[in-house]
Design a protein around this motif. Structure first.
Motif, mmCIF file in Angstrom:
data_model
loop_
_atom_site.group_PDB
_atom_site.id
_atom_site.type_symbol
_atom_site.label_atom_id
_atom_site.label_comp_id
_atom_site.label_asym_id
_atom_site.label_seq_id
_atom_site.Cartn_x
_atom_site.Cartn_y
_atom_site.Cartn_z
ATOM 1 N N ALA A 104 0.817 -1.214 0.000
ATOM 2 C CA ALA A 104 0.000 0.000 0.000
ATOM 3 C C ALA A 104 0.852 1.266 0.000
ATOM 4 C CB ALA A 104 -0.926 -0.010 1.206
ATOM 5 N N GLU A 105 1.938 1.244 0.761
ATOM 6 C CA GLU A 105 2.746 2.454 0.853
ATOM 7 C C GLU A 105 3.261 2.888 -0.515
ATOM 8 O OE1 GLU A 105 6.325 1.928 2.999
ATOM 9 O OE2 GLU A 105 6.823 4.054 2.904
ATOM 10 N N GLN A 115 0.264 4.013 -2.813
ATOM 11 C CA GLN A 115 -0.347 5.286 -2.424
ATOM 12 C C GLN A 115 0.535 6.459 -2.813
ATOM 13 O OE1 GLN A 115 -1.086 4.912 1.747
ATOM 14 N NE2 GLN A 115 -3.097 3.985 1.472
ATOM 15 N N GLU A 148 14.423 7.747 9.274
ATOM 16 C CA GLU A 148 13.341 8.085 10.196
ATOM 17 C C GLU A 148 13.155 7.000 11.253
ATOM 18 O OE1 GLU A 148 8.650 8.505 9.885
ATOM 19 O OE2 GLU A 148 9.733 9.080 8.071
ATOM 20 N N ASN A 165 0.965 13.433 1.832
ATOM 21 C CA ASN A 165 1.256 12.071 2.281
ATOM 22 C C ASN A 165 1.501 12.040 3.785
ATOM 23 O OD1 ASN A 165 1.798 9.290 1.892
ATOM 24 N ND2 ASN A 165 4.000 9.714 1.972
ATOM 25 N N ASN A 166 0.593 12.603 4.533
ATOM 26 C CA ASN A 166 0.696 12.592 5.992
ATOM 27 C C ASN A 166 2.045 13.112 6.480
ATOM 28 O OD1 ASN A 166 -1.848 11.457 6.386
ATOM 29 N ND2 ASN A 166 -1.039 9.400 6.036
ATOM 30 N N LYS A 225 4.962 12.755 5.189
ATOM 31 C CA LYS A 225 6.104 11.846 5.041
ATOM 32 C C LYS A 225 6.655 11.885 3.628
ATOM 33 C CE LYS A 225 5.498 8.783 8.766
ATOM 34 N NZ LYS A 225 4.629 9.777 9.435
#
Lengths: 290, 392, 319, 267
Positions: free
Chosen positions: B49-50, B53, B271, B306-307, B309
């Motif tokens: 998904a990452e 998206q 991160e 993207n939130n 990120k």
């Protein structure tokens, strides 16, 4: 190296045990495969993360917060996917909890994105050398929390009124009801406890592995199931010991046999247990065959 | 995808743009039709998904930018996305839907090697349309069909300069390799590329250890590496696993340098691994700390959507694909008439195959004879919690 | 044979729905005797790998490989089913799940079938749809016959009360084993068909979630009648297509209208609702599953609803 | 002893024992059942009667002991094999198949005679002429209807088993057992929950079944029924046989009366 690997196994086993305890409690009183437990674990990890990151909470508050949030989630799970569903059809509660699993996982993907997120360093990292082994402050913290939680739970199950009610219900619903136990309430409390512990396990897992993702639930759930069976269905101390045992087996097989085959061993153990000792290594609280 | 609403506004914008600057647009060939359709395959759900998206958002950003400037050849771009759910079967269904129902000119995606490998053989038959992956790094896939492209570097191309630089700095003689035995790309790196590179430098590989993608516990591997006396760790791992391994090394006091392959050099590595990432060398197919203004403009937009990120390299690569399509649509005489669909697709294919040094945020795009991305990749080193490109 | 009639997309759609349907029947047959398996994906994997090895490494024609794939899965099914006879319910569920995981570990570590690189470039079978149709027809015929045969009745009785059935002289052991093995064989066929249509597979292609999906087809469609699995597979495969179609119809609304109240509000709402190319689709799927289990736990089709619908269910002579 | 010439032992039990933990449900039971008899087995609750049936039919494995049925030792046979050899039973707490119809339920009983082999059953299901019932199936239907008429259930053949009233469910269980064509029929409290009219009908049915030559072992609490139709009575208490003999002998046996003291039973 062996001693260090034993420590590794203990660490891994502690997290397996915490997930399996919730499973075994819930299975004990409900006699159903509750699929969504792994996702509760995942939500617990995220709850802890957000409490630390945005709530500015210290790690103990985060653990407590995740526990409470997951306990509430357990209550929601009961009211949404367990209570309204017909119990005389064995597949119906299974499917409804699968539905809940899908909802929780994709809600997390939808709201938080599918990526792995860094878990903040909540504990100062220090290394201690004891003879041939190295152990870090993080590991001591995780092990300490896990073991004290297990002790508290063991005391609760064995020595409190509610604990006795849970055991009676796990033995037999009708008998428990005849003895004046409010079975519905017991189920609710059991879900709260099991889910709360899964929440703590999620946060500890986040601390241990540094990163969490919406997809961490399924494999945790499967490992939890194996441990539950290994320890005997509904047997809480059994789940604790079996968790540690599986952790050791996995680490040692990874260290000395092969890491790709590690899962092969866990599932082979699962199958052997099912076929030759379906009551688990330490006997089930509910020996009836299902 | 936001269809008609954004469509309407972009139509209006296109009209305004046309009116205001007809001289500028007059150079590009005018296209026919109501919209230029580009297909997109992205794994928005499921285990990938990452990647899906961030790639989808990146492509949407590119399309918005293009449409704000008048679209392609005066016609707005319509991006039609389907979710592959990281499942090969879904990818196969979606690609034929894009080609046959939606009649797109070209397709961006899919991301994963498995999806790519499932689709590619079908392209030579009924589905003669370009696909262009923005993240699949398994060597040898594009050779399966003349319609199969990859706007990314295969792992072997990425790793060589990185390992060279790593060994030059750290002077390591004994390494342990840890790789993902379940992921085709990582396994290719861990079992093939890295051992060969180490051998070429006379570095001894003490042991190769493996794990499976969904594993979260690497303590056994790290303990073993430590007890063997590894002076460095070579990783065939994606960034999540790579970061967890680095963390575990820190936890066990194994303070030796790390080098990682195609999938490891994402922003997420630093991160998640935090201080444990310091000094690691990584390769990547997109360097997001590149100071070039277009890169920073893109990063700003994607981070906002993207939130907060940064995306892995698939995002910028997907963004570049849309622009390379724009270039090819305009440069190769595409008409966008329904009747010309087949010849338009062929023209795009030809243009893409000859693409040389096309500027993009992830670097210059050059397609090699196998229709894989070529060119130099960045050599990343983690210094003070940031990637620094050591190639320059 | 459908080249002129169907475009490739429709073919692809029908093929995958058909493979799902066959897989659903592979679950339904053991379920008819009360055995719930979460390992059907594992049996699909065995059929897929066995047949792909035959066609790719030995050049054996697809039709033969398909049959061998089915038989191989059936044999493994019996090998698993025999010790599994002693356990039921959640134990059997976990046993089959564990089996399916072991199959995937073997596929991962066996370099002969590609290991982590996956099984690549399996020969493409251009007649998959025709095979799927024939197999489904045979299955429907088989289940229709089984439904009103003594054996089918015996299976139902085992499902309802195993001890009572055994005491009535039903050979519970053999019938359960037969159902489990045949079910595994049917799953093997589905896997072989998949492999030679997708032409690529790896150790994650046949995973737990696929087994869960297969189970959901049957429960949603209705596990008490042989029409249920087919119905469940069709409905759940059709819903996303239907939603996409709805969205395309939405695009027929002239653009100009969508700038005015209240059309714009309705349009925005429906558009957002139908934009299912993200996690929302799966969330909705989960909600539907829970609602189904609350309000229709026996599935969409039950024996009673069939009786009301008067679907072809031959009347007994004595009735 | 209606016909002494034909009389021989149908079932012979030697030293049958079953323990649950430390509790003996059945302890060293020896017993012979004569061919063609109605042999009643009585005793207070928990005396081991149902356990005895479970051991006879193979639902539970015996700890020690020998069961000889028609001259054959059946100790190791699975329940379905024993049914094929001719032992059939009903259950104390009715165990019908709730979703099957009355007709189908009886045909389940016939299955083992019509299709002793699974492969033949599969062949019959699939390979016979399409869209037609097989010959075996038609025969089974005819037999089932006959049996239902015999027991007065023919009018309800298409009703679900679980929809029948209690007394008729008991009769249906009997019909299902008879459909297996047994030579020994084990009836576990067939009159439980029946009203007097139904009980007297049951009385007639059991006698008629016996008259067909089927040996019957009857576990029953209704002493009027037991004493009225039995040829022989065995009394169990705490898993041990305490008396055996004709109904008249048993009624006068002081040991039996003592065992039943405290139980509200009219001997």
């Amino acid at each position: 190296m062996l001693y260090q690997q034993l420590i590794n196994g203990l660490m891994l086993g502690a997290s397996y045990a915490l997930i399996a305890i919730g499973y075994t409690l819930i299975f004990g009183v409900l006699k159903l495969l509750y699929f969504a437990h792994g996702e509760v674990f995942m939500i617990g990890a995220f709850a802890g993360l957000y409490l630390v990151l945005y709530g500015g909470a210290n790690i103990y508050v985060a653990l407590l917060g995740a526990m409470i949030i997951c306990a509430l989630l357990g209550v929601i799970a009961v009211y949404v996917s367990v209570r309204p569903v017909a119990k005389d059809r064995p597949l119906a509660p299974l499917i409804s909890t699968i539905g809940l699993t899908i909802i929780l996982q994709n809600l997390a993907v939808y709201l938080l994105g599918g990526q792995q997120v860094a878990f903040p360093e909540a504990i100062k990292q220090e290394l201690y050398h004891i003879g041939p082994i190295t152990i870090s402050s993080v590991q001591i913290f995780i092990l300490g929390i896990a073991i004290s939680l297990m002790v508290v739970l063991w005391f609760f199950i064995e020595h409190t009124k509610m604990g006795r009610a849970i055991r009676a219900t796990a033995e037999n619903h009708e008998t428990a009801a005849l003895l004046g136990v409010d079975v519905n309430r017991v189920v609710l409390v059991t879900f709260m406890i099991g889910s709360g512990i899964a929440g703590v396990a999620g946060v500890l897992d986040g601390i241990k592995n540094s990163g969490i993702s919406p997809f961490m639930g399924l494999s945790a759930a499967v490992k939890g199931l194996i441990v539950m069976l290994l320890g005997g269905l509904g047997n809480v101390p059994g789940a604790m010991i079996a968790g540690l045992l599986l952790g050791l087996i996995e680490i040692l097989s990874a260290a000395y046999i092969g890491t790709t085959e590690r899962d092969f061993f866990s599932f082979a153990i699962l199958i052997l247990i099912l076929l030759y000792r379906p009551t688990g290594l330490f006997g089930a609280r509910t020996p009836e065959e299902r | 995808m936001k269809l008609s609403r954004s469509f309407a506004s972009s139509l209006a914008a296109a009209a305004v743009a046309l009116f205001m600057s007809s001289a500028h647009d007059a150079e590009a060939a005018k296209l026919e039709g109501r919209s230029v359709k580009i297909g997109c395959l992205a794994s928005v759900t499921g285990k990938g998904a990452e990647w899906g998206q961030t790639a989808k958002i990146s492509m949407e950003i590119a399309v918005e930018e293009i449409n704000a400037k008048g679209g392609i050849g005066g016609v707005p771009v319509e991006l039609i996305c389907y979710d592959t759910q990281t499942l090969e079967a879904e990818a196969l269904k979606a690609v034929s839907r894009l080609v046959e129902r939606d009649r797109v000119l070209a397709i961006s995606g899919p991301c994963f090697s498995g999806e790519f490998e499932t689709i590619a053989p079908q392209l030579d038959g009924q589905l003669k349309t370009v696909i262009n992956s923005y993240c699949s790094a398994k060597p040898g896939l594009s050779a399966m069909s003349r319609w199969a492209f990859r706007n990314t570097l295969t792992s072997d191309k990425q790793l060589k300069p990185v390992v060279d630089a790593w060994l030059k700095e750290y002077k390591i003689k004994k390494v342990v390799i840890i790789y993902d035995a379940e992921d085709a790309v990582s396994k290719g790196e861990g079992a093939g590329v890295l051992p060969a590179l180490f051998k070429a430098h006379g570095v001894e590989v003490l042991e190769s250890l493996t794990y499976r993608t969904k594993d979260t516990d690497y303590s056994a591997q790290v303990t073993k590496a430590k007890s063997l006396g590894a002076e460095g760790i070579g990783l065939g791992a994606c960034y999540q696993n790579a970061a967890a391994i680095a963390k575990e090394m820190q936890k066990q006091g194994l303070n030796v340098p790390v080098v990682g392959g195609a999938c490891a050099g994402a922003p997420g590595f630093i991160e998640i691994a935090g201080k444990a990432a310091e000094g690691a060398y990584m390769s990547t197919a997109a360097f997001l700390d590149d100071p070039r203004p277009e890169v920073q403009a893109y990063v700003k937009k994607i981070v906002a959507k993207n939130n907060g990120k940064q995306p892995p390299y698939g995002g910028p690569r997907a963004y570049d694909i849309i622009y390379s399509y724009k270039h090819c649509f305009e440069a190769s005489g595409v008409t966008n008439k329904p009747a010309d669909l087949a010849s338009d697709r062929e023209k795009i294919r030809g243009c893409l195959a000859g693409l040389k040094k096309f500027p993009g945020v992830a670097g210059e795009i050059t397609m090699d004879e196998n229709r894989d991305g070529a060119g130099s990749s960045a050599i990343l080193k983690v210094v003070n919690g940031k990637y620094v490109n050591m190639a320059k | 044979m459908f080249d002129g009639l169907l475009d490739g997309y429709t073919r692809s759609l029908l093929i995958f729905a058909g493979i799902h349907m066959i897989a659903a029947y592979s679950f339904y047959l053991p379920y008819k005797t009360g055995q719930v398996s979460l390992g059907q994906a594992g049996f699909m994997a065995i059929g897929a790998y066995a047949s792909a090895i035959l066609t790719q490494k030995f050049g054996i024609p697809f039709a033969a490989a398909l049959i061998v794939g089915g038989i191989a899965a059936g044999i493994i099914g019996i090998a698993i089913g025999f010790p599994a006879l002693r356990i039921k319910g959640i134990y059997l569920l976990l046993l089959t799940l564990g089996f399916s995981e072991i199959v995937s570990v073997v596929a991962l570590s066996w370099e002969y079938v590609g290991g982590a690189q996956g099984f690549r470039q399996i020969s493409f079978n251009p007649f998959t749809l025709e095979y799927v149709i024939v197999i489904i027809a045979v299955l429907l015929f088989f289940f229709a016959r089984l439904e009103r045969s003594s054996l089918g009745r015996a299976m139902d009785s085992i499902h309802q009360d195993e001890t009572a059935a055994e005491v009535m002289g039903i050979d519970v052991v053999r019938i359960k084993l037969l159902a489990f093995g045949l079910g595994a064989g049917i799953a093997g066929l589905a896997g072989a068909l998949y492999a030679h249509h997708a032409t690529f597979m790896d150790s994650t292609t046949f995973n737990i979630m696929l087994s869960v999906e297969i189970l959901v087809f049957v429960v949603v469609g209705g596990g008490s009648t042989y029409w249920g699995p087919a119905f469940g597979a069709v409905v759940l495969n059709a819903i996303p297509e239907f939603l996409r179609a709805l969205r395309e119809w939405l695009e027929l609304i002239p653009v100009a209208w969508t700038n005015f109240y209240p059309v714009n509000r309705v349009y925005d709402f429906l558009h957002g609702f139908l934009d299912f190319e993200n996690a929302k689709r799966l969330i909705a799927y989960g909600v539907i599953l829970i609602l189904m289990m609350i309000f229709r736990p026996d599935g969409l089709l039950t024996r009673d609803s069939l009786r009301r619908l008067r679907l072809p269910r031959w009347k007994s002579r004595h009735a | 002893m209606r016909d002494p010439a034909a009389s021989h032992v149908c079932l012979s039990i030697e030293g049958l024992t079953k323990r649950f933990g430390g509790f003996y449900a059945l302890n060293q039971l020896n017993m012979d059942v004569q061919q063609g008899h109605i042999h009643a087995l009585i005793g207070p609750n928990g005396a081991g009667k149902t356990t005895f049936f479970n051991l006879l039919t193979g639902v539970l494995p015996a700890d020690t002991g020998k069961i000889v049925f028609d001259g054959q030792i059946v100790d190791d046979a699975r329940p379905s094999r024993r049914t094929l050899k001719g032992i059939a039973r009903t259950f104390q707490n009715i165990r019908l198949f709730p979703h099957l119809t009355v007709m189908e339920t009886v045909m389940i009983g016939e299955h083992c005679r019509a299709h002793p082999s699974v492969w033949k059953a599969l062949g019959d299901a699939v390979l016979k002429r399409p869209f037609q019932e097989s010959v075996a199936e038609r025969e089974m239907q005819t037999n089932a209807i006959e049996l239902l008429e015999y027991l007065g259930l023919a009018g309800k053949r298409d009703e679900k088993a679980s929809d029948l009233p209690y007394g008729e469910q008991r009769k249906l269980e009997l019909a299902r057992a008879l459909a297996t064509k047994p030579r020994l029929l084990l009836l576990d409290e067939p009159a439980a929950g029946m009203n007097p009219r139904e009980t007297s009908e049951l009385d007639r049915i059991i006698t008629r079944v016996r008259d067909r030559g089927i040996t019957i072992i009857l576990v029953e609490h209704d002493m009027k029924l037991v004493m009225g139709i039995s040829d022989n009575v065995t009394v169990l208490n705490f898993g041990t046989k305490i008396a055996e003999g004709s109904p008249r002998q048993i009624q006068d046996d002081p040991v039996v009366i003592e065992a039943y003291l405290g139980e509200d039973v009219q001997l």
